[in-house]
Design a protein around this motif. Sequence first.
Motif, short mmCIF file in Angstrom:
data_model
loop_
_atom_site.label_atom_id
_atom_site.label_comp_id
_atom_site.label_asym_id
_atom_site.label_seq_id
_atom_site.Cartn_x
_atom_site.Cartn_y
_atom_site.Cartn_z
N UNK A 92 -9.50 68.53 25.60
CA UNK A 92 -10.76 69.18 25.24
C UNK A 92 -10.78 69.66 23.79
N UNK A 93 -9.69 70.25 23.25
CA UNK A 93 -9.74 70.67 21.84
C UNK A 93 -9.97 69.48 20.89
N UNK A 94 -9.37 68.36 21.17
CA UNK A 94 -9.57 67.16 20.37
C UNK A 94 -11.03 66.71 20.48
N UNK A 99 -16.65 66.02 18.64
CA UNK A 99 -18.07 66.29 18.88
C UNK A 99 -18.68 67.00 17.67
N UNK A 100 -17.95 67.95 17.13
CA UNK A 100 -18.43 68.67 15.94
C UNK A 100 -18.57 67.73 14.75
N UNK A 101 -17.58 66.87 14.56
CA UNK A 101 -17.60 65.92 13.44
C UNK A 101 -18.79 64.98 13.56
N UNK A 102 -19.13 64.59 14.79
CA UNK A 102 -20.22 63.64 15.01
C UNK A 102 -21.56 64.32 15.27
N UNK A 103 -21.55 65.66 15.27
CA UNK A 103 -22.76 66.46 15.52
C UNK A 103 -23.42 66.10 16.85
N UNK A 108 -21.35 65.71 25.89
CA UNK A 108 -21.52 64.26 25.68
C UNK A 108 -20.19 63.59 25.36
N UNK A 109 -19.40 64.23 24.54
CA UNK A 109 -18.09 63.65 24.19
C UNK A 109 -17.16 63.64 25.39
#
Length: 150
Positions: A92-94, A99-103, A108-109
């Motif tokens: 989950x941390x990865x 998810x943050x990097x891809x906005x 969803x991720x």
Amino acid sequence: MMSILISGPLPRGVTSKDVHDTVVATFRGAKKTATGSLSVQFVTEKKIASLNATYRNKRRSTDVLSFSSIEGKGMPKAPSKEFEWGDLFVCAPYAKREASRRSIPLSEEIIRLVSHGTLHLLGYDHATEPEEAKMFTIQEAVVERMSDDV
């Protein structure tokens, strides 16, 4: 009927039902009967890095690892309700960083990773472009379907 053992802390915004429904939708997308069992474990970066080093000889964390019970044996013709597909390990941390990097939403991720890992358990791979296209088409259709529901 599909039996899914979920362990470890679920990421915020993701329920056990979301994980279960993603696995079942992935089976359906792959045109497989959703029967038998598998486990989905949400783990830390330390744990997934250890698994990645031990089983893939890669000394770094990753997003998802799949350990299939059918690897090298071929797909069963008609799996029973007792059939064990294998284990998924989701970091989950990865996933949160990705998810943050891809906005995109973390949920969803997570859906994407659970679907991706499930497809590996079903014998799919992405070592060649045609394999990748087939696998990712199913995966992204599941993500699209499930993201509307989450």
